[in-house]
Design an enzyme around this catalytic site. Structure first.
Site, PDB file in Angstrom:
ATOM      1  N   CYS A  13      26.767  52.319  55.102  1.00  0.00           N
ATOM      2  CA  CYS A  13      26.247  53.422  54.292  1.00  0.00           C
ATOM      3  C   CYS A  13      27.454  54.045  53.606  1.00  0.00           C
ATOM      4  O   CYS A  13      28.579  53.839  53.993  1.00  0.00           O
ATOM      5  CB  CYS A  13      25.574  54.473  55.164  1.00  0.00           C
ATOM      6  SG  CYS A  13      24.108  53.874  55.985  1.00  0.00           S
ATOM      7  N   ARG A  28      28.077  49.617  49.401  1.00  0.00           N
ATOM      8  CA  ARG A  28      28.017  49.699  50.869  1.00  0.00           C
ATOM      9  C   ARG A  28      26.582  49.774  51.362  1.00  0.00           C
ATOM     10  O   ARG A  28      26.322  49.697  52.552  1.00  0.00           O
ATOM     11  CB  ARG A  28      28.793  50.924  51.359  1.00  0.00           C
ATOM     12  CG  ARG A  28      30.266  50.935  51.030  1.00  0.00           C
ATOM     13  CD  ARG A  28      30.903  52.234  51.457  1.00  0.00           C
ATOM     14  NE  ARG A  28      30.768  52.417  52.881  1.00  0.00           N
ATOM     15  CZ  ARG A  28      31.606  51.883  53.774  1.00  0.00           C
ATOM     16  NH1 ARG A  28      32.599  51.122  53.355  1.00  0.00           N
ATOM     17  NH2 ARG A  28      31.443  52.062  55.055  1.00  0.00           N
ATOM     18  N   TRP A  33      22.049  52.191  53.993  1.00  0.00           N
ATOM     19  CA  TRP A  33      21.620  50.841  54.355  1.00  0.00           C
ATOM     20  C   TRP A  33      20.936  51.011  55.707  1.00  0.00           C
ATOM     21  O   TRP A  33      21.570  51.342  56.708  1.00  0.00           O
ATOM     22  CB  TRP A  33      22.816  49.900  54.486  1.00  0.00           C
ATOM     23  CG  TRP A  33      22.429  48.480  54.728  1.00  0.00           C
ATOM     24  CD1 TRP A  33      21.948  47.590  53.824  1.00  0.00           C
ATOM     25  CD2 TRP A  33      22.469  47.782  55.986  1.00  0.00           C
ATOM     26  NE1 TRP A  33      21.707  46.374  54.417  1.00  0.00           N
ATOM     27  CE2 TRP A  33      22.002  46.463  55.746  1.00  0.00           C
ATOM     28  CE3 TRP A  33      22.852  48.116  57.262  1.00  0.00           C
ATOM     29  CZ2 TRP A  33      21.912  45.495  56.743  1.00  0.00           C
ATOM     30  CZ3 TRP A  33      22.768  47.154  58.271  1.00  0.00           C
ATOM     31  CH2 TRP A  33      22.295  45.872  58.009  1.00  0.00           C
ATOM     32  N   ASN A  89      27.272  57.660  58.617  1.00  0.00           N
ATOM     33  CA  ASN A  89      27.342  56.204  58.539  1.00  0.00           C
ATOM     34  C   ASN A  89      27.513  55.712  59.968  1.00  0.00           C
ATOM     35  O   ASN A  89      28.234  56.314  60.759  1.00  0.00           O
ATOM     36  CB  ASN A  89      28.546  55.804  57.679  1.00  0.00           C
ATOM     37  CG  ASN A  89      28.761  54.299  57.671  1.00  0.00           C
ATOM     38  OD1 ASN A  89      27.813  53.536  57.858  1.00  0.00           O
ATOM     39  ND2 ASN A  89      29.994  53.873  57.497  1.00  0.00           N
ATOM     40  N   GLY A  90      26.814  54.633  60.349  1.00  0.00           N
ATOM     41  CA  GLY A  90      26.979  54.093  61.697  1.00  0.00           C
ATOM     42  C   GLY A  90      25.723  54.320  62.529  1.00  0.00           C
ATOM     43  O   GLY A  90      24.627  54.471  61.992  1.00  0.00           O
ATOM     44  N   GLU A 135      29.620  27.758  53.343  1.00  0.00           N
ATOM     45  CA  GLU A 135      29.829  28.903  52.445  1.00  0.00           C
ATOM     46  C   GLU A 135      29.011  28.750  51.179  1.00  0.00           C
ATOM     47  O   GLU A 135      28.410  29.715  50.703  1.00  0.00           O
ATOM     48  CB  GLU A 135      31.315  29.048  52.122  1.00  0.00           C
ATOM     49  CG  GLU A 135      31.653  30.131  51.126  1.00  0.00           C
ATOM     50  CD  GLU A 135      31.203  31.525  51.548  1.00  0.00           C
ATOM     51  OE1 GLU A 135      30.862  31.720  52.738  1.00  0.00           O
ATOM     52  OE2 GLU A 135      31.163  32.410  50.686  1.00  0.00           O
ATOM     53  N   LYS A 152      26.258  31.506  49.998  1.00  0.00           N
ATOM     54  CA  LYS A 152      26.268  32.136  48.663  1.00  0.00           C
ATOM     55  C   LYS A 152      24.898  32.033  48.022  1.00  0.00           C
ATOM     56  O   LYS A 152      24.369  32.993  47.476  1.00  0.00           O
ATOM     57  CB  LYS A 152      27.321  31.462  47.777  1.00  0.00           C
ATOM     58  CG  LYS A 152      28.729  31.882  48.071  1.00  0.00           C
ATOM     59  CD  LYS A 152      29.024  33.256  47.559  1.00  0.00           C
ATOM     60  CE  LYS A 152      29.502  34.334  48.460  1.00  0.00           C
ATOM     61  NZ  LYS A 152      29.672  34.270  49.824  1.00  0.00           N
ATOM     62  N   GLU A 186      22.186  34.185  49.962  1.00  0.00           N
ATOM     63  CA  GLU A 186      22.331  35.649  50.000  1.00  0.00           C
ATOM     64  C   GLU A 186      22.123  36.298  48.637  1.00  0.00           C
ATOM     65  O   GLU A 186      21.813  37.487  48.579  1.00  0.00           O
ATOM     66  CB  GLU A 186      23.669  36.063  50.590  1.00  0.00           C
ATOM     67  CG  GLU A 186      24.884  35.811  49.726  1.00  0.00           C
ATOM     68  CD  GLU A 186      26.152  36.369  50.369  1.00  0.00           C
ATOM     69  OE1 GLU A 186      26.111  37.457  50.960  1.00  0.00           O
ATOM     70  OE2 GLU A 186      27.181  35.702  50.286  1.00  0.00           O
ATOM     71  N   HIS A 189      20.527  13.299  62.509  1.00  0.00           N
ATOM     72  CA  HIS A 189      20.060  13.734  63.846  1.00  0.00           C
ATOM     73  C   HIS A 189      19.042  14.856  63.732  1.00  0.00           C
ATOM     74  O   HIS A 189      18.891  15.661  64.643  1.00  0.00           O
ATOM     75  CB  HIS A 189      21.261  14.184  64.686  1.00  0.00           C
ATOM     76  CG  HIS A 189      22.278  13.106  64.885  1.00  0.00           C
ATOM     77  ND1 HIS A 189      22.069  12.002  65.687  1.00  0.00           N
ATOM     78  CD2 HIS A 189      23.499  12.946  64.329  1.00  0.00           C
ATOM     79  CE1 HIS A 189      23.131  11.218  65.635  1.00  0.00           C
ATOM     80  NE2 HIS A 189      24.003  11.767  64.829  1.00  0.00           N
ATOM     81  N   LYS A 202      27.850  45.520  51.721  1.00  0.00           N
ATOM     82  CA  LYS A 202      29.177  44.910  51.621  1.00  0.00           C
ATOM     83  C   LYS A 202      29.927  44.991  52.934  1.00  0.00           C
ATOM     84  O   LYS A 202      30.733  44.123  53.253  1.00  0.00           O
ATOM     85  CB  LYS A 202      29.993  45.608  50.527  1.00  0.00           C
ATOM     86  CG  LYS A 202      31.347  44.975  50.254  1.00  0.00           C
ATOM     87  CD  LYS A 202      31.221  43.578  49.701  1.00  0.00           C
ATOM     88  CE  LYS A 202      32.576  42.943  49.427  1.00  0.00           C
ATOM     89  NZ  LYS A 202      32.470  41.518  49.042  1.00  0.00           N
TER      90      LYS A 202
HETATM   91  C1  AGP Z   1      29.779  37.484  52.331  1.00  0.00           C
HETATM   92  O1  AGP Z   1      29.269  36.974  51.094  1.00  0.00           O
HETATM   93  C2  AGP Z   1      28.774  38.300  53.042  1.00  0.00           C
HETATM   94  N1  AGP Z   1      28.506  39.463  52.252  1.00  0.00           N
HETATM   95  C3  AGP Z   1      29.072  38.585  54.492  1.00  0.00           C
HETATM   96  O2  AGP Z   1      28.807  37.399  55.196  1.00  0.00           O
HETATM   97  C4  AGP Z   1      30.500  39.038  54.867  1.00  0.00           C
HETATM   98  O3  AGP Z   1      31.395  37.961  54.708  1.00  0.00           O
HETATM   99  C5  AGP Z   1      30.501  39.447  56.348  1.00  0.00           C
HETATM  100  O4  AGP Z   1      29.638  40.548  56.479  1.00  0.00           O
HETATM  101  C6  AGP Z   1      31.890  39.800  56.888  1.00  0.00           C
HETATM  102  O5  AGP Z   1      32.393  40.894  56.188  1.00  0.00           O
HETATM  103  P1  AGP Z   1      33.969  41.252  56.388  1.00  0.00           P
HETATM  104  O6  AGP Z   1      34.745  40.099  55.834  1.00  0.00           O
HETATM  105  O7  AGP Z   1      34.172  42.514  55.625  1.00  0.00           O
HETATM  106  O8  AGP Z   1      34.210  41.417  57.855  1.00  0.00           O
END
Ligand code: AGP
Length: 614
Positions: free
Chosen positions: A2, A27, A78, A104-105, A487, A491, A494, A510, A609
């Protein structure tokens, strides 16, 4: 997770707060709100809205009250506890309407606190954990907001950062943090609280960093910092040189596209002057002398999401160049397993934000067992840098797009530098070998810059247009191509919300091969290397089942075209460094498909983020 912002000073702060929230929107953006205090007897002027900040602006457009307010709080959410509704938006108020709080948290013992408060007659209006805070503060308020906050903190457990405001104390905000970020900006006759520096960077570059359990009072001309015992601490502001433009789009349609194109600079800056022409590597801030690093017999890497995928690439680099075994695990699992790290081991927490709760927890577990813990992060002063024995910074610059791109390839670069350094210290890498690798590392930014300036991105879009309507994708790779396919799949899923599976190509028969049907799209990482022929065999297996194959291949490869339907070319580089170049077409492929689908690639649904909760 947040975003929090608070302001006290001499200026009307409504626009300052909303603009600050807009710079924190990455965030979290389920909903947002702010509360303003103008010193009149009218109490707070508060507006909250579900949706992104454009909705908050709409909701506050005809707001008349408190337009001259010079004290205020803002929050972009969030959701963790409680649905995405207006009632669950922050700020939350006490029953008497006198205390406003943004957080936040997570307050982990909020259920117990809520019951106690309800038994004392408190009526709750939200489903959130946060709402216990204004009620607790109001119960302990006897004319001094700071004293009330000090009294309630011992009752809380969890990880949180919150800021409180009392209607009877305009010009004064009280904030504290425990394992969640909170920073102070100091301007001329004004002060800011924020979850992250960009929120107030336009207004001031003078930043005060605070530590867990410290309580801070900000007033227009004064910042007071107290420790948990109530003792006042001296803390001077640091001047940050973060590039403000980095928080703008620089002419690109989205932050994500801008950041994909910033990868050459991010790689070049991450190399910096760290690797010398003679192949020696200098990692400032690492916190471990070469002699001690040379004695390291085991490396553990802990991370989440994209950062975990960087760790998987780093495992190949360190094991191949330094011959040191590497255990790489998602932090959310590592933190709850029996940790076998110990003195003499090197543990690397990879975290772009430096605030990911699971990664911080895993680092703490390893450090408690005596390992030397390094934070490999993109954010100076982040929690990870404070929890670690040393740091290894990526220098990717501010990354706003929720989908990590430049920070990821910069993480791989940082790991490559470490692997060369460790390889030399272990005598596993000769000096000529290190010199050659140094040259290859330096070539990476140039190769990617050339690629991005060529017609390759246009070709990627043309290929994306052929497959953008597909309901599912399978990603395959071998050896160092496995984390690349993980990865690439992440991408796509997400930012386009398309279900994807990513598997080691050797594993495909498998089980996953059952997923394939006539026309199923399969993305295969088929860059040059010792497993290329094996990958081609797997391509033939999936094509025999009717799949359409899109290969990521090394520029100049003459063979791949005969085996696949489409090729996304990647700049040529040694096999172990191919993740850095192969990722760029995969990032663009995901970006183009999501764009064709009309989705918000910078703020994908349900994501944030920084994930500062478990
Ligand atoms: C990456 O595209 C994602 N948004 C997510 O997996 C991110 O890598 C993960 O939350 C870890 O974040 P950090 O690198 O800030 O720890």
């Amino acid at each position: 997770m947040c975003g929090i912002i608070g302001y006290v000073g001499g200026r009307a702060c409504r626009e300052l707060i909303v603009q600050g929230l807009e710079r924190l929107e990455y965030r979290g953006y389920d909903s947002a709100g702010f509360a303003l205090l103008d010193g009149s007897d009218d109490g707070f002027a508060m507006v909250r809205a579900v949706g992104n900040l454009a909705k908050l602006r709409e909701a506050s457009a005809d707001m008349n009250g408190a337009t001259g307010a010079t004290t205020g709080l803002g929050h972009t959410r969030w959701a963790t506890h409680g649905r995405v509704t207006e009632a669950n938006c922050h700020p939350h108020l006490s029953g008497d309407g006198k205390v406003a709080v943004v957080m936040n948290g997570i307050i982990e013992n909020y259920v117990e606190l809520r019951h106690q408060l309800q038994e004392s007659g408190v009526v709750f209006h939200s489903e959130t954990d946060t709402e216990v805070l204004p009620h607790l503060i109001a119960q302990h308020y006897r004319g001094d907001l700071l004293a009330a906050v000090q009294e309630i903190i011992p009752k809380l457990s969890g990880h949180y950062a919150f800021v409180a405001l009392h209607a009877d104390e305009p010009g004064r905000l009280v904030g504290t943090r425990h394992e969640c970020p909170l920073v102070i900006g100091e301007g001329d006759g004004e002060r800011f609280f924020a979850s992250a520096i960009p929120a107030f960077l336009r207004e001031t570059r003078d930043v005060v960093l605070i530590n867990d359990s410290e309580i801070v009072v900000i007033e227009p001309d004064r910042t007071t910092i107290l420790n948990a015992k109530g003792e006042q601490l001296e803390r001077h502001a640091e001047r940050v040189d973060m590039d403000e433009d980095a928080a703008e789009k620089g002419g690109y349609e989205t932050f994500m596209l801008k950041e994909i194109h910033e990868q050459p600079a991010a790689l070049w800056d991450t190399i910096g002057d760290r690797i010398r022409p003679d192949g020696t590597v200098h990692l400032e801030g690492f916190g471990l002398e070469d002699a001690a690093l040379a004695r390291v017999e085991r490396v553990h890497i802990v991370a989440c999401g994209t950062s975990y995928h960087a760790g998987l690439v780093g495992r190949y680099l360190i094991e191949d160049w330094a011959r040191v075994p590497v255990h790489c695990e998602v932090a959310s699992e590592y933190r709850y397993r029996t940790c076998l790290a110990g003195p003499g081991d090197l543990v690397i927490g990879i975290t772009q934000s430096g605030e990911t709760a699971d990664t911080l927890a895993a680092m703490r577990v390893a450090r408690e067992r005596g390992a030397h813990v390094i934070a490999l992060t993109n954010i100076m002063g982040s929690q990870a840098t404070r929890d670690a024995d040393g740091v290894l910074y990526t220098r990717a610059g501010l990354e706003i797009g929720v989908a990590a791109t430049k920070s990821h390839t910069a993480q791989i670069m940082a790991l490559a530098l470490l692997a060369v350094k460790l390889g030399r210290l272990k005598w596993a890498l000769t000096q000529p070998g290190a010199i050659d690798l140094a040259e290859e590392l330096r070539r990476l930014p140039e190769g990617i810059e050339r690629y991005l300036e060529s017609d390759a991105p246009t070709h990627v879009r043309e290929v994306a247009e052929k497959y953008a309507d597909r309901p599912f994708f399978l990603y395959l790779g071998r050896h160092v191509g496995v984390p690349v396919c993980f990865e690439g799949a992440l991408k796509l899923k997400e930012i386009s919300y398309i279900p994807t599976e990513a598997y080691p190509a050797g594993e495909m028969k498998h089980g996953p091969i059952a997923l394939l049907d006539e026309g199923s799209p399969v993305v295969v990482v088929a860059t040059d290397g010792h497993v290329f022929d094996k990958v081609v065999s797997n391509i033939q297996e999936v094509r025999a089942r009717g799949a359409r194959v899109i290969a990521v291949a090394t520029e100049g490869n003459q063979e791949i075209g005969a085996h696949v339907d489409d090729v996304l070319w990647a700049p040529k580089t040694p096999a172990l460094l191919s993740p850095v170049t192969a990722l760029v077409p995969l990032q663009l492929f995901a970006y183009e498909i999501a764009s064709i689908r009309g989705l918000n690639v910078d703020q994908p649904r349900n994501l944030a983020k920084t994930v500062t909760v478990e």
